[in-house]
Design a protein around this motif. Structure first.
Motif, mmCIF file in Angstrom:
data_model
loop_
_atom_site.group_PDB
_atom_site.id
_atom_site.type_symbol
_atom_site.label_atom_id
_atom_site.label_comp_id
_atom_site.label_asym_id
_atom_site.label_seq_id
_atom_site.Cartn_x
_atom_site.Cartn_y
_atom_site.Cartn_z
ATOM 1 N N PRO A 91 -50.850 -44.718 72.472
ATOM 2 C CA PRO A 91 -50.209 -45.980 72.095
ATOM 3 C C PRO A 91 -51.128 -47.021 71.457
ATOM 4 O O PRO A 91 -50.691 -47.776 70.594
ATOM 5 C CB PRO A 91 -49.650 -46.506 73.422
ATOM 6 C CG PRO A 91 -49.560 -45.326 74.314
ATOM 7 C CD PRO A 91 -50.644 -44.378 73.873
ATOM 8 N N ASP A 95 -50.291 -44.024 68.053
ATOM 9 C CA ASP A 95 -49.001 -44.128 68.747
ATOM 10 C C ASP A 95 -48.025 -43.066 68.215
ATOM 11 O O ASP A 95 -46.924 -43.357 67.754
ATOM 12 C CB ASP A 95 -48.414 -45.530 68.586
ATOM 13 C CG ASP A 95 -47.365 -45.844 69.643
ATOM 14 O OD1 ASP A 95 -47.078 -44.962 70.494
ATOM 15 O OD2 ASP A 95 -46.819 -46.961 69.604
ATOM 16 N N ARG A 97 -46.099 -40.905 69.482
ATOM 17 C CA ARG A 97 -44.741 -40.756 70.036
ATOM 18 C C ARG A 97 -43.762 -41.703 69.356
ATOM 19 O O ARG A 97 -42.645 -41.318 69.045
ATOM 20 C CB ARG A 97 -44.749 -40.983 71.534
ATOM 21 C CG ARG A 97 -45.330 -39.809 72.261
ATOM 22 C CD ARG A 97 -45.077 -39.899 73.721
ATOM 23 N NE ARG A 97 -45.747 -38.766 74.350
ATOM 24 C CZ ARG A 97 -45.746 -38.543 75.618
ATOM 25 N NH1 ARG A 97 -45.118 -39.366 76.428
ATOM 26 N NH2 ARG A 97 -46.367 -37.500 76.105
ATOM 27 N N ARG A 98 -44.159 -42.937 69.141
ATOM 28 C CA ARG A 98 -43.270 -43.916 68.484
ATOM 29 C C ARG A 98 -43.285 -43.790 66.967
ATOM 30 O O ARG A 98 -42.297 -44.084 66.313
ATOM 31 C CB ARG A 98 -43.675 -45.335 68.876
ATOM 32 C CG ARG A 98 -43.279 -45.675 70.297
ATOM 33 C CD ARG A 98 -43.561 -47.104 70.681
ATOM 34 N NE ARG A 98 -42.979 -48.050 69.730
ATOM 35 C CZ ARG A 98 -43.461 -49.261 69.515
ATOM 36 N NH1 ARG A 98 -44.530 -49.676 70.167
ATOM 37 N NH2 ARG A 98 -42.873 -50.068 68.651
ATOM 38 N N TYR A 99 -44.425 -43.368 66.408
ATOM 39 C CA TYR A 99 -44.590 -43.249 64.950
ATOM 40 C C TYR A 99 -45.133 -41.859 64.633
ATOM 41 O O TYR A 99 -46.321 -41.693 64.357
ATOM 42 C CB TYR A 99 -45.553 -44.316 64.425
ATOM 43 C CG TYR A 99 -45.123 -45.720 64.743
ATOM 44 C CD1 TYR A 99 -44.191 -46.368 63.938
ATOM 45 C CD2 TYR A 99 -45.631 -46.398 65.850
ATOM 46 C CE1 TYR A 99 -43.794 -47.660 64.220
ATOM 47 C CE2 TYR A 99 -45.235 -47.689 66.140
ATOM 48 C CZ TYR A 99 -44.316 -48.317 65.320
ATOM 49 O OH TYR A 99 -43.917 -49.594 65.604
ATOM 50 N N PRO A 100 -44.279 -40.839 64.690
ATOM 51 C CA PRO A 100 -44.762 -39.454 64.587
ATOM 52 C C PRO A 100 -45.263 -39.044 63.202
ATOM 53 O O PRO A 100 -46.008 -38.074 63.098
ATOM 54 C CB PRO A 100 -43.541 -38.622 64.981
ATOM 55 C CG PRO A 100 -42.368 -39.500 64.706
ATOM 56 C CD PRO A 100 -42.845 -40.912 64.932
ATOM 57 N N LYS A 126 -47.434 -46.331 61.222
ATOM 58 C CA LYS A 126 -46.904 -47.286 62.192
ATOM 59 C C LYS A 126 -46.016 -48.331 61.517
ATOM 60 O O LYS A 126 -46.049 -49.507 61.847
ATOM 61 C CB LYS A 126 -48.039 -47.943 62.973
ATOM 62 C CG LYS A 126 -48.794 -46.949 63.853
ATOM 63 C CD LYS A 126 -49.890 -47.593 64.641
ATOM 64 C CE LYS A 126 -49.309 -48.372 65.816
ATOM 65 N NZ LYS A 126 -50.351 -48.819 66.753
ATOM 66 N N GLY A 127 -45.243 -47.895 60.531
ATOM 67 C CA GLY A 127 -44.295 -48.773 59.873
ATOM 68 C C GLY A 127 -44.898 -49.734 58.857
ATOM 69 O O GLY A 127 -44.200 -50.585 58.319
#
Length: 185
Positions: A91, A95, A97-100, A126-127
Protein backbone atom coordinates in the motif's frame (compact mmCIF):
# COMPACT_ATOMS: atom_id res chain seq x y z
CA UNK A 1 8.95 -20.45 -26.86
CA UNK A 2 6.25 -18.10 -25.61
CA UNK A 3 5.73 -14.94 -27.63
CA UNK A 4 3.32 -12.03 -27.48
CA UNK A 5 2.41 -9.26 -29.82
CA UNK A 6 4.85 -6.38 -29.79
CA UNK A 7 4.36 -4.58 -26.55
CA UNK A 8 6.54 -1.58 -26.50
CA UNK A 9 5.99 1.36 -28.80
CA UNK A 10 9.59 1.86 -29.78
CA UNK A 11 9.54 -1.54 -31.45
CA UNK A 12 7.15 0.00 -33.92
CA UNK A 13 10.13 1.41 -35.74
CA UNK A 14 10.97 -2.09 -36.91
CA UNK A 15 9.24 -1.52 -40.21
CA UNK A 16 11.27 1.54 -41.20
CA UNK A 17 12.27 1.35 -44.82
CA UNK A 18 9.60 -1.27 -45.48
CA UNK A 19 6.13 -1.10 -46.93
CA UNK A 20 3.50 1.38 -45.79
CA UNK A 21 1.33 -1.38 -44.30
CA UNK A 22 1.89 -2.20 -40.62
CA UNK A 23 4.04 -5.25 -40.02
CA UNK A 24 3.47 -7.79 -37.27
CA UNK A 25 6.25 -8.50 -34.78
CA UNK A 26 6.26 -10.79 -31.76
CA UNK A 27 8.27 -10.16 -28.62
CA UNK A 28 10.58 -13.00 -27.63
CA UNK A 29 9.69 -12.95 -23.93
CA UNK A 30 12.60 -15.12 -22.84
CA UNK A 31 14.97 -12.46 -24.19
CA UNK A 32 12.99 -9.37 -23.10
CA UNK A 33 12.82 -7.49 -19.80
CA UNK A 34 11.18 -4.52 -18.13
CA UNK A 35 13.21 -3.62 -15.05
CA UNK A 36 13.42 -0.83 -12.51
CA UNK A 37 15.94 0.40 -9.99
CA UNK A 38 15.83 2.81 -7.06
CA UNK A 39 18.34 3.98 -4.44
CA UNK A 40 17.36 3.12 -0.88
CA UNK A 41 19.13 2.53 2.40
CA UNK A 42 22.49 3.48 0.89
CA UNK A 43 22.33 1.03 -2.01
CA UNK A 44 20.63 0.34 -5.31
CA UNK A 45 17.65 -2.00 -5.37
CA UNK A 46 16.58 -3.60 -8.64
CA UNK A 47 13.38 -5.25 -9.72
CA UNK A 48 11.82 -6.92 -12.74
CA UNK A 49 8.22 -6.99 -13.95
CA UNK A 50 7.29 -10.51 -15.01
CA UNK A 51 3.76 -9.98 -16.36
CA UNK A 52 3.13 -7.46 -19.15
CA UNK A 53 1.36 -7.24 -22.52
CA UNK A 54 0.43 -4.67 -25.10
CA UNK A 55 -0.75 -3.56 -28.54
CA UNK A 56 0.73 -1.40 -31.27
CA UNK A 57 -0.32 0.69 -34.29
CA UNK A 58 2.45 1.64 -36.70
CA UNK A 59 3.02 3.32 -40.04
CA UNK A 60 6.60 2.50 -41.13
CA UNK A 61 6.74 5.62 -43.31
CA UNK A 62 5.73 7.88 -40.41
CA UNK A 63 7.18 6.65 -37.09
CA UNK A 64 6.01 9.90 -35.47
CA UNK A 65 2.44 8.52 -35.81
CA UNK A 66 3.32 5.33 -33.97
CA UNK A 67 1.21 4.46 -30.96
CA UNK A 68 1.37 1.59 -28.50
CA UNK A 69 -0.10 0.60 -25.18
CA UNK A 70 1.77 -1.58 -22.69
CA UNK A 71 -0.02 -2.90 -19.63
CA UNK A 72 2.22 -4.04 -16.76
CA UNK A 73 0.83 -5.94 -13.78
CA UNK A 74 2.17 -3.99 -10.78
CA UNK A 75 2.02 -7.07 -8.55
CA UNK A 76 4.40 -8.95 -10.87
CA UNK A 77 7.37 -6.84 -9.66
CA UNK A 78 10.10 -8.99 -8.14
CA UNK A 79 12.79 -7.02 -6.28
CA UNK A 80 16.33 -7.82 -5.21
CA UNK A 81 16.73 -8.46 -2.41
CA UNK A 82 13.50 -10.48 -2.35
CA UNK A 83 12.49 -9.13 1.07
CA UNK A 84 11.87 -5.73 -0.56
CA UNK A 85 9.19 -7.08 -2.95
CA UNK A 86 6.34 -7.06 -0.40
CA UNK A 87 6.99 -3.45 0.56
CA UNK A 88 7.38 -2.34 -3.10
CA UNK A 89 4.00 -3.75 -4.22
CA UNK A 90 2.30 -2.92 -0.91
CA UNK A 91 0.00 0.00 0.00
CA UNK A 92 2.75 2.57 0.70
CA UNK A 93 4.35 2.18 -2.73
CA UNK A 94 2.77 0.62 -5.85
CA UNK A 95 -0.36 -0.47 -3.97
CA UNK A 96 -0.84 -3.31 -6.47
CA UNK A 97 -4.13 -4.47 -4.93
CA UNK A 98 -5.87 -1.11 -5.46
CA UNK A 99 -3.94 -0.19 -8.63
CA UNK A 100 -3.07 -3.49 -10.35
CA UNK A 101 -2.03 -2.04 -13.73
CA UNK A 102 0.74 0.33 -14.76
CA UNK A 103 0.08 1.69 -18.24
CA UNK A 104 2.60 2.92 -20.78
CA UNK A 105 1.08 4.78 -23.75
CA UNK A 106 3.46 5.64 -26.59
CA UNK A 107 2.35 8.77 -28.43
CA UNK A 108 5.15 9.08 -31.03
CA UNK A 109 8.59 7.90 -32.10
CA UNK A 110 10.92 10.48 -33.62
CA UNK A 111 14.02 9.43 -35.58
CA UNK A 112 17.25 10.92 -34.22
CA UNK A 113 19.55 9.33 -36.78
CA UNK A 114 21.15 5.93 -37.30
CA UNK A 115 19.54 3.52 -34.82
CA UNK A 116 18.37 6.17 -32.29
CA UNK A 117 14.82 7.40 -31.66
CA UNK A 118 13.12 9.67 -29.16
CA UNK A 119 10.04 8.07 -27.62
CA UNK A 120 7.26 10.38 -26.37
CA UNK A 121 4.92 8.60 -24.03
CA UNK A 122 2.72 8.78 -20.96
CA UNK A 123 2.96 6.57 -17.90
CA UNK A 124 -0.03 6.00 -15.61
CA UNK A 125 0.42 4.61 -12.10
CA UNK A 126 -1.95 4.82 -9.15
CA UNK A 127 -4.40 6.85 -11.22
CA UNK A 128 -1.87 9.56 -12.13
CA UNK A 129 -0.54 10.14 -15.65
CA UNK A 130 2.78 11.84 -16.43
CA UNK A 131 4.65 12.42 -19.72
CA UNK A 132 8.05 10.86 -20.44
CA UNK A 133 10.47 11.47 -23.28
CA UNK A 134 13.43 9.13 -23.59
CA UNK A 135 15.94 7.82 -26.12
CA UNK A 136 15.83 4.28 -27.47
CA UNK A 137 18.31 2.31 -29.54
CA UNK A 138 16.87 -0.04 -32.12
CA UNK A 139 18.86 -2.52 -34.21
CA UNK A 140 17.13 -4.60 -36.88
CA UNK A 141 18.90 -7.59 -38.42
CA UNK A 142 16.85 -9.66 -40.85
CA UNK A 143 13.72 -10.82 -39.05
CA UNK A 144 15.06 -9.88 -35.58
CA UNK A 145 15.02 -6.60 -33.72
CA UNK A 146 16.74 -5.55 -30.50
CA UNK A 147 15.58 -2.49 -28.59
CA UNK A 148 16.98 -0.89 -25.46
CA UNK A 149 15.91 2.25 -23.65
CA UNK A 150 15.55 3.78 -20.21
CA UNK A 151 13.69 6.62 -18.55
CA UNK A 152 13.56 8.09 -15.05
CA UNK A 153 10.41 8.84 -13.08
CA UNK A 154 9.93 10.78 -9.85
CA UNK A 155 7.93 8.36 -7.70
CA UNK A 156 6.31 11.25 -5.82
CA UNK A 157 4.62 12.36 -9.08
CA UNK A 158 2.58 9.16 -8.80
CA UNK A 159 1.96 9.28 -5.05
CA UNK A 160 4.37 6.40 -4.44
CA UNK A 161 5.92 6.26 -0.96
CA UNK A 162 5.26 9.91 -0.20
CA UNK A 163 4.27 9.65 3.46
CA UNK A 164 5.93 8.31 6.56
CA UNK A 165 9.53 7.37 7.21
CA UNK A 166 9.88 5.51 3.89
CA UNK A 167 9.65 8.78 2.00
CA UNK A 168 13.04 9.85 3.39
CA UNK A 169 14.73 6.46 3.07
CA UNK A 170 13.93 5.69 -0.57
CA UNK A 171 15.21 7.80 -3.47
CA UNK A 172 12.64 9.72 -5.47
CA UNK A 173 14.13 8.82 -8.85
CA UNK A 174 13.16 5.43 -10.26
CA UNK A 175 14.85 4.27 -13.44
CA UNK A 176 12.91 1.99 -15.78
CA UNK A 177 14.99 -0.05 -18.26
CA UNK A 178 13.60 -1.92 -21.21
CA UNK A 179 15.45 -4.52 -23.28
CA UNK A 180 13.31 -6.20 -25.90
CA UNK A 181 13.93 -8.69 -28.65
CA UNK A 182 11.31 -9.19 -31.34
CA UNK A 183 10.83 -11.39 -34.37
CA UNK A 184 8.97 -10.55 -37.56
CA UNK A 185 5.90 -12.79 -37.86
Amino acid sequence: MRRRTVLFGALAALGLGGSAAPESWSVVREASTIEMSVRAFGGSHRGRFDDWRGDIVFDPDAPNRTSATVMVQAGSLKMRPAAVTGRAVGPAFLDARRYPVIQFQLRSLEPLGAERYSARAEVTMKGRTRPVIFPVDLRVTGDRAHLTGAFTLDRSDFGIGTTGAWNRMVGREVTVRVALQARRT
